[in-house]
Structure formats: C-alpha cells, structure tokens
Write an enzyme that holds these catalytic residues in place. Structure first.
Site, PDB file in Angstrom:
ATOM      1  N   VAL A 164      -3.466 -14.894   8.337  1.00 47.55           N
ATOM      2  CA  VAL A 164      -4.006 -15.601   8.673  1.00 47.55           C
ATOM      3  C   VAL A 164      -4.627 -17.174   8.102  1.00 47.55           C
ATOM      4  CG1 VAL A 164      -5.411 -15.926  10.599  1.00 47.55           C
ATOM      5  CG2 VAL A 164      -4.079 -13.942  10.180  1.00 47.55           C
ATOM      6  N   LYS A 209     -12.351  -9.186  15.321  1.00 44.36           N
ATOM      7  CA  LYS A 209     -12.222  -7.776  16.604  1.00 44.36           C
ATOM      8  C   LYS A 209     -13.193  -6.533  16.286  1.00 44.36           C
ATOM      9  CE  LYS A 209      -8.640  -6.048  14.809  1.00 44.36           C
ATOM     10  NZ  LYS A 209      -7.334  -7.415  14.758  1.00 44.36           N
ATOM     11  N   GLY A 235       6.888  -5.282   8.663  1.00 42.64           N
ATOM     12  CA  GLY A 235       5.646  -5.847   8.360  1.00 42.64           C
ATOM     13  C   GLY A 235       4.627  -5.031   9.733  1.00 42.64           C
ATOM     14  N   GLU A 257       1.098  -1.694   9.084  1.00 38.84           N
ATOM     15  CA  GLU A 257       0.397  -1.408   7.485  1.00 38.84           C
ATOM     16  C   GLU A 257       0.369   0.058   7.256  1.00 38.84           C
ATOM     17  OE1 GLU A 257      -1.528  -3.756   6.286  1.00 38.84           O
ATOM     18  OE2 GLU A 257      -2.123  -5.011   8.670  1.00 38.84           O
ATOM     19  N   LYS A 314     -10.810  -4.780  21.265  1.00 40.92           N
ATOM     20  CA  LYS A 314     -10.174  -6.171  21.989  1.00 40.92           C
ATOM     21  C   LYS A 314     -10.383  -5.776  23.303  1.00 40.92           C
ATOM     22  CE  LYS A 314      -6.812  -6.715  18.599  1.00 40.92           C
ATOM     23  NZ  LYS A 314      -4.898  -7.083  18.074  1.00 40.92           N
ATOM     24  N   GLY A 353       0.450 -12.094  13.216  1.00 43.09           N
ATOM     25  CA  GLY A 353       1.084 -12.974  12.379  1.00 43.09           C
ATOM     26  C   GLY A 353       0.390 -14.320  11.973  1.00 43.09           C
TER      27      GLY A 353
END
Length: 438
Positions: A17, A106, A188, A191, A206, A308
């Site tokens: 990111v 988060k 992907g 993890e 969240k 993403g």
C-alpha cells in the site's frame, strides 16, 4: 497571483500500500494540488531497510530509517507500518506536533483508538482511517457523515477478503478448508501465517471500528466476540448449500436491549449462514461488502475491493486530500463523533438463529424427542430436514438432521445445543453455525 502553499507529507512504511501511495503522490502531484489547494510534497519515506527491493520504482533519496525526525518536520503523516509499536508512538508524536494523520492500522485503532482520538482532539488536528476497513470501499465517511442524521441499527460486513475467498472456493468447488487456504496463499490473498485472517482477528478489529462509528461509542477489540473459519468443513458448506444458504465470515454490530431492558450493542465476528438471496451472499472471491440498516435510510450496501495495494491506496489518498484541504482552509478538523456510552453486550445477549447438524439414531420417536427438547428450552424450529445414511461396514443406518431455528437469544440457543448433546439418541453434533437474514 498567490503562490500555492506546500504541505510536507511523511510516509511511514513502504509495503504494497505504501509504495502505491508514494507513486500516486509523485505521479499525480499536479492533480492532487488542484484538489487539495496545496502542493503535497512527499518529504520522505521511513522504512526499516532502505535498500530492500520494492515493486514500485521510487527515488532512493526519499528513503530513511529515521522515522522520528521525518515525523517532526511534517504537516501530514501517513502511517502504513502496521502493528502496535512503533506506529503508536510515531502517530502520537505527529498529533502532538500538530500534524494531521492518515492511517490504515486497524489493529492499533481497535486496541488503543481512544488514546489516539483524544490526542487528535487536544491538538485540533485530523485523524483519518478510511483505509483501515474494507480497502477501497468508502464506508467510514458515509457512516460518520452521510448517516450522521440517522440512527444505524445494524451493520453486517464481509470485511476480510482472505476468508471470503476461502469460503467462496469451498462453496463453488467443494474444496476442503486446507486446500482452499493453500490456493489463497498461492494467489497472494493469504499470508504465509494466515492466523489473523482465518481466526477472525483482522475482521474483529474492523468490527470494533465499524461499531464505534455506527453507534457513537468507543468499542475496543476486547468488546468483540470472535470466531474464525478454520473449523468450517466441506460438509458444512455442502449442507448449507443444500438448504439454500451460503457461509460467510461476518462482522456484525447491532443495537439490542440487554437483560435489564437497557440498550446496548453486540459486536461479534463468526461464520454465518446467509440465504442465497441475501445481497451479501453474492459477494464472491476476495471482495468485501458492508450492509447497513438504518431507521430512515433503510438498507444500504457498499461493495468493492477489500484489499490490495492500489485499491487501499485510493482510500488513503482520499483521507490525505481531505485533511490537506482542511489545513488550507483552516477551521476545526473533523474528529470522532462519540456522543455517549452505549455498553457492549456479551454474545449471550445477541438474538440469532442457529443451524444445527445432528447425527442421530434412526429409530422411531427421535424427531419428537428433539422437537420437545427445543420447545422446553423456548426455541422454535423453523426448518428440520432428515437424511438417512447406511454405514458400508456395519450396515447400520443413522439419520442426519439439519435444523434451522427461529431467532432466539444466544444464551437460549447455546443451552439448547448443550441439552441436545445429552440425549441418548444423539450420536454427535456435527455442526453449529449462526444464521442471519431469515
């Protein structure tokens, strides 16, 4: 002509990111300046290793390991490091120095959000975190701003793309959990250590953020009941499909009345059966969606990419431009809208429906005994289906019962399941899952 102001932007972290945020700041500098009313100068990128390989090519001179100095000289700070420390210390330092902060962290917000909100209030600066929930989906601003004149009663969200991909694979291909997880890792989406995703911890963080904004009360991670999807089997998926349901990992926050009659909020994350006609049931792959019920607006759904680098960077940049415009225009910064304290209710106070799978002896009177026990516990059965099986080796027949209850208190439903386990005609309880949308 008045010269345009320049605001220094410090970026903490340059993963998937962060690298995309840096790219956008450099490539779209003129367009961003027009929207923000000031030039957004990327003053530096704090990383652990300045020579590490990155998918996005960025000027080497921007990288530094001295995050503390970078933060002290910034007007705007973007925190994308993740984790609790040193992110927490750096954010607090930025806020106390008068910088606005944009974060996607988060876990930190769920664990120690109140401290950060209070520091932002004291300093009169903006703390924004749209990227912390559901990636590119603009969900936090609509809750905070667009619905601020309404009363939200319930929020249901698919807020973890990894688990949604796994459950969707199991539903569409019949794969076992381990195989679907391996495919998610290959692509992907998951993890190498998928614990935070598959055990529900990411979704729980969240959920705490969504609940805090929706009900104007600060909820922490400890207020969220959390169950993951690692115990969901291919048999559960197949049985749900046969009954017209799909299984999703849902984050749920809803206003309820507690045992004392006072209002509270139940915040929970767990695998949930949804009717296939429910809007959230159609959310496939690694996508996210949040479904909101409000007194006046009615039902709303927000859908899109939940993870993403590029999609999440979009949410970060939206917060950054908003904060920059407020610095340029002056006036009070947009802060958290907590107006009171609504207590967090334990899971036992929630009202849900259950899907219960039972392996029972195939003999007369079994159904009647089970139905009577449910009635004694005050739980009403909505659907009961029976399938007969014959063991190939022993040639002994048994029956599989699939029961969907009407809504009842979680405490009553849990007590019913325990009571059922004690019946001598029950071979095993094969699955217990909550049901929404019926």
């Amino acid at each position: 002509m008045t010269e345009m102001r320049t605001l220094k932007v410090a970026l903490l972290g340059c993963g998937n990111v962060g690298a995309q945020v840096a790219r956008i700041l450099l490539e779209d500098a003129d367009a961003l300046a027009a929207r923000a009313g000031a030039r957004l100068q990327l003053s530096g990128i704090a990383v652990r290793n300045v020579s590490a390989h990155r998918d996005v090519e960025l000027p080497q001179e921007l990288f530094t390991t001295d995050a503390e100095t970078l933060v002290k000289d910034a007007d705007l700070v973007i925190e994308l490091m993740g984790g609790i420390e040193p992110a927490r210390t750096l954010i607090l330092s930025a806020l106390r120095n008068g910088a606005c902060v944009v974060t996607g962290n988060k876990a930190l917000l769920a664990q120690d959000g109140p401290t950060l909100y209070e520091e932002a209030d004291k300093a009169g600066v903006q703390l924004s975190y749209e990227a912390a929930v559901a990636g590119a989906i603009p969900i936090l601003r609509p809750i905070r701003d667009s619905l601020s004149g309404d009363r939200i009663t319930r929020v249901l969200g698919i807020v973890n793309g990894t688990t949604n991909f796994i459950l969707d694979q199991m539903d569409s291909t019949g794969a076992q959990f381990a195989d679907a997880l391996a495919e998610a890792q290959r692509l992907g989406y998951a993890e190498a250590d998928p614990t935070a995703d598959v055990e529900g911890h990411d979704a729980a963080a969240k959920a705490a953020i969504l609940a805090s904004l929706s009900f104007h009360t600060r909820f922490a991670l400890e207020n969220v009941h959390c169950e993951g999807i690692s115990s969901v089997t291919a048999s559960d998926i197949a049985a749900a499909k046969d009954a017209g349901f799909v299984i999703k990992l849902l984050a749920i926050a809803e206003k309820l009345s507690g045992a004392d009659g006072k209002e509270g909020v139940s915040v929970r994350v767990h695998p949930t059966l949804l009717p296939r006609e429910h809007p959230l049931a159609a959310v496939r792959g690694a996508f996210n969606a949040v479904f909101i019920e409000a007194e006046n607006a009615g039902e709303l759904m927000f859908y899109g990419q939940g993870a993403g680098g590029t999609p999440t960077a979009s949410a970060v940049m939206g917060d950054l431009v908003s904060a920059a415009r407020r610095l340029v225009l002056g006036g009070p910064q947009r802060t958290e809208t907590t107006t009171g304290h609504v207590p967090a209710l334990p899971i036992e106070a929630a009202t849900t429906s259950y899907y219960i799978g039972l392996d029972v002896a195939d003999q007369p009177g079994v159904l009647a005994r089970i139905a009577q026990l449910f009635a004694e516990q005050g739980v009403s059965i909505e659907i009961m289906r029976q399938t007969i099986h014959r063991d190939a080796e022993s040639n002994v027949e048994s029956a599989e019962l699939r029961i969907v209850t009407h809504r009842a208190s979680e405490a009553a439903l849990a007590a019913t399941v325990e009571a059922v386990k004690g019946l001598d005609v029950i071979n095993s309880v094969t699955s217990v899952l909550r049901v929404e949308g019926v």
